[in-house]
Design an enzyme around this catalytic site. Sequence first.
Site, PDB file in Angstrom:
ATOM      1  N   GLY A 408       2.011  29.204 -15.845  1.00 45.18           N
ATOM      2  CA  GLY A 408       1.897  27.877 -16.410  1.00 45.18           C
ATOM      3  C   GLY A 408       1.006  26.997 -15.568  1.00 45.18           C
ATOM      4  O   GLY A 408       0.598  27.362 -14.461  1.00 45.18           O
ATOM      5  N   PRO A 410      -0.314  23.875 -13.093  1.00 48.40           N
ATOM      6  CA  PRO A 410       0.267  23.354 -11.846  1.00 48.40           C
ATOM      7  C   PRO A 410       1.245  22.220 -12.122  1.00 48.40           C
ATOM      8  O   PRO A 410       1.069  21.426 -13.049  1.00 48.40           O
ATOM      9  CB  PRO A 410      -0.957  22.849 -11.075  1.00 48.40           C
ATOM     10  CG  PRO A 410      -2.126  23.563 -11.666  1.00 48.40           C
ATOM     11  CD  PRO A 410      -1.787  23.778 -13.104  1.00 48.40           C
ATOM     12  N   GLY A 413       6.885  23.278 -12.239  1.00 54.05           N
ATOM     13  CA  GLY A 413       8.169  23.646 -11.631  1.00 54.05           C
ATOM     14  C   GLY A 413       8.365  25.126 -11.417  1.00 54.05           C
ATOM     15  O   GLY A 413       9.513  25.575 -11.307  1.00 54.05           O
ATOM     16  N   THR A 415       7.551  27.089  -8.757  1.00 54.74           N
ATOM     17  CA  THR A 415       8.063  27.401  -7.412  1.00 54.74           C
ATOM     18  C   THR A 415       9.487  26.903  -7.227  1.00 54.74           C
ATOM     19  O   THR A 415      10.353  27.626  -6.721  1.00 54.74           O
ATOM     20  CB  THR A 415       7.136  26.787  -6.349  1.00 54.74           C
ATOM     21  OG1 THR A 415       5.800  27.274  -6.538  1.00 54.74           O
ATOM     22  CG2 THR A 415       7.612  27.155  -4.953  1.00 54.74           C
ATOM     23  N   SER A 732     -12.428  29.041 -29.481  1.00 54.02           N
ATOM     24  CA  SER A 732     -11.464  28.304 -30.304  1.00 54.02           C
ATOM     25  C   SER A 732     -12.049  27.048 -30.947  1.00 54.02           C
ATOM     26  O   SER A 732     -11.387  26.437 -31.785  1.00 54.02           O
ATOM     27  CB  SER A 732     -10.240  27.931 -29.464  1.00 54.02           C
ATOM     28  OG  SER A 732     -10.601  27.076 -28.410  1.00 54.02           O
ATOM     29  N   LYS A 775      -2.143  22.903 -27.071  1.00 54.95           N
ATOM     30  CA  LYS A 775      -3.057  22.178 -27.949  1.00 54.95           C
ATOM     31  C   LYS A 775      -2.304  21.246 -28.903  1.00 54.95           C
ATOM     32  O   LYS A 775      -2.729  20.113 -29.149  1.00 54.95           O
ATOM     33  CB  LYS A 775      -3.908  23.177 -28.731  1.00 54.95           C
ATOM     34  CG  LYS A 775      -4.864  23.974 -27.856  1.00 54.95           C
ATOM     35  CD  LYS A 775      -5.603  25.032 -28.657  1.00 54.95           C
ATOM     36  CE  LYS A 775      -6.541  25.837 -27.768  1.00 54.95           C
ATOM     37  NZ  LYS A 775      -7.255  26.891 -28.529  1.00 54.95           N
TER      38      LYS A 775
END
Length: 830
Positions: A408, A410, A413, A415, A732, A775
């Site tokens: 995912g 940065p 959550g 870590t 896309s 998106k």
Amino acid sequence: MIELGAYRRALFHRAGIEDQLDEEAEDKAPIEERRGGTEISVASGLADDVEELAELPAELPVLPLKNTVLFPYLLSPLLVNTPASQRLIDEVLVRPDRLLVCTAVKRDVEGPPGVDDVYNVGTVLRVVKMLKFPDDSYRLLVQGVARVHLDRFTASDPYLRATLSRIPDVGQAAESVEMTALVRSVAQQFSALVAESPRLSDELQVLVANLTDPSKLADLVASNLELDVAGKQQILEAEHVGIRLRLVLDQLSKQTEALQIETEIKQKVQNEMGRTQREYMLRQQLEAIRRELGESEDDEEEVERLRAAVEAAGMTEEAHKQALRELERFEQTPSAAAEHSVIRNYLDWMTNVPWSRTSEDHLDVVAARQVLDEDHFGLDKIKDRIVEYIAVLSLKRDLKGPILCFVGPPGTGKTSLGKSVARALGRQFVRISLGGVRDEAEIRGHRRTYVGALPGRFIQGLRKAGTRNPVILLDEIDKVGADGRGDPSSALLEVLDPEQNSEFSDHYLEVSFDLSQVLFIATANVIDQVSPPLRDRMEVIELPGYTLEEKLEIAKRFLVPRQLERNGIQGANITFTEPALRKLIESYTREAGVRSLEREIGSVCRKLAREVAEGTAAVETVVDEVRVQALLGPIKAEPDLAEDDVMPGVAVGLAWTPVGGDILFIESTQMAGKGDLKLTGSMGDVMRESVEAARSWLRNHAGDYGLDPTGFDTHDLHVHVPQGAVPKDGPSAGIGMVSSLASLLTGRTTVPRVAMTGEITLRGKVLPVGGIKEKVLAAKRAGIERVVLPERNRRDIEEITPELLKGLDLRFVGTIDEALRYTLVAPPVN
């Protein structure tokens, strides 16, 4: 009268010629040979005093020599032990002149050498002395007479015979300055070589000093050089004396340099041996002094302490045997030796690694879910997977740990979620950062032969945890690099394979360690950057970006209380209003996670802490939108919002970025020209191809939309994507590109507040794309009301909660024609 032993010591230490005369026979058989009333000169060993043959025989027997080249004028010993060669010598000895030709063999052959196996240039020799020994071998002393060319072989059985012609010494009579310099250089360098080489007799220096004939000097020096057959044959075949001297001088230079290097190496070895012996004596003295001081008892105590630690470590049988072997070496190694500390460090690691120590798992499923909910908001999919693992573990206690990979943007959550998993299971937590790791030894450890060697990060982490079943978080696994020191991602294949990691081998420990009880959790921002074999070993769970409502709830529950506590103002009656938090999220951050949001909340709290410290803070502080802007200044992130005032040629696309989704404005215009297509806005190759595909499709279907096909040849098209400093790429934007061009060429604007994503083909198909959730969330944040998606992405919408889709009109299309019906306003009715 000459003693052969003295003669050999003086003259016949030549490279490539083995003195094969028996030592005992030499002492008993002095050489005394007179021919023509002249005794062979021992002082020179050359034929200066032997009258030269004015004319050689037209034909002579040929004796092939293996690994040997003989030169004119020189005395040389020979060993003859084959029947054919002995028959040749017997016939030579019958001849009055006792002459034969010796030539070198070109290559190794089985059996007697033939005509094609020998060189065509050799030396005519006179047999000076022959000794016959009990083993029927002949020991000869021969003397070179002249160098000759073998013109034609006349016989090959029982031995070779050939006609010959003398090779004259060209340039022998020329007394030029160059010849004089060559003679002097050869004599000086050879004398220097004799002085340095233990193989050559010192009496050769006297011979060279008294020798003035250039040809004989070249032959004498060449016969004493360490050359192979080809090298000596090259010198023998050189007719010009000057060329011969240059060849000899070149080889002298090489051998002198090699001898100097050899001498330096021997000197270094001798110095090293002397130093080693000195260190050994000093260590022995030091050991004696230590025994006198009673220090040896401490060493014994250390050995016993390590032995007890080895027995108590609960090692595997393999590790236990290895530890006992090293302990025995440690006991026998002097404490002053460098190896002593190396072995001690190794035993410390072996005894401190948790071979059998485990922590007790908390297998209460309800309690585990409660812990996960306390630490994180949302993320239900990941929480369900962890709870499933705990449920299965409670039923099957020998379950191998899964390999999970949280992917995912940065700040979402990943870590901290790993820490919560460890807390829910009641296990120790170890974080291993893999970002920038390029050395395989970071994973497998260094071998003990290296100075400062250590185990790899996994063994270090297990020692730190103190148990063999911790939760190990492999942070930023997509940032692992590779260079000449190895590929760490390849080393991770063994670690992250449940079928292999039960016998993980660390280079430092040199024994296997069981990692199957470890729960591995990896984190990554982009899963495509992880190598396919490594990706195949992990269960990938995606963490999409947070919505505005999720960020708002996270800020209320976690971020604000944590920052108030960290800045020491948790008891100062400070309250953040919901509009203030919305202001922070929308105007001061632009991210999929909440890391920047927490940073901005912390900045507000620090400024409030300053007011509290200065005594200017109110009794009760309420942080609203106005206060936020007053404390933080102008807004930092102006969000892209949908526009109601739309003009032809403008469409809104949807894009995925590492920090979440975003909307993308696509602008098109046309001008008179030659049908060129201009693309700007830092478009990548794939996005450029999407524009070309969109134009080609529209040109092919111009009649369906009332377009003049010739207009594509008389007008230039320009497509631009704003924010030109940001690189953009991917397929896309295909629907967006074709909608923008169709809007421009037909004059029909796109529907206000509509966004689109999907790849297009020349056949008019709309293909699925990735990052749908990100998106869709970006579209909702930007105020979009309708989103056009590929039909085959319908399954991705099922993973999005209905609350997030509230207020969005989703339209799924399979062709470009369908997409344009939803993206362009309807044409006017005539």
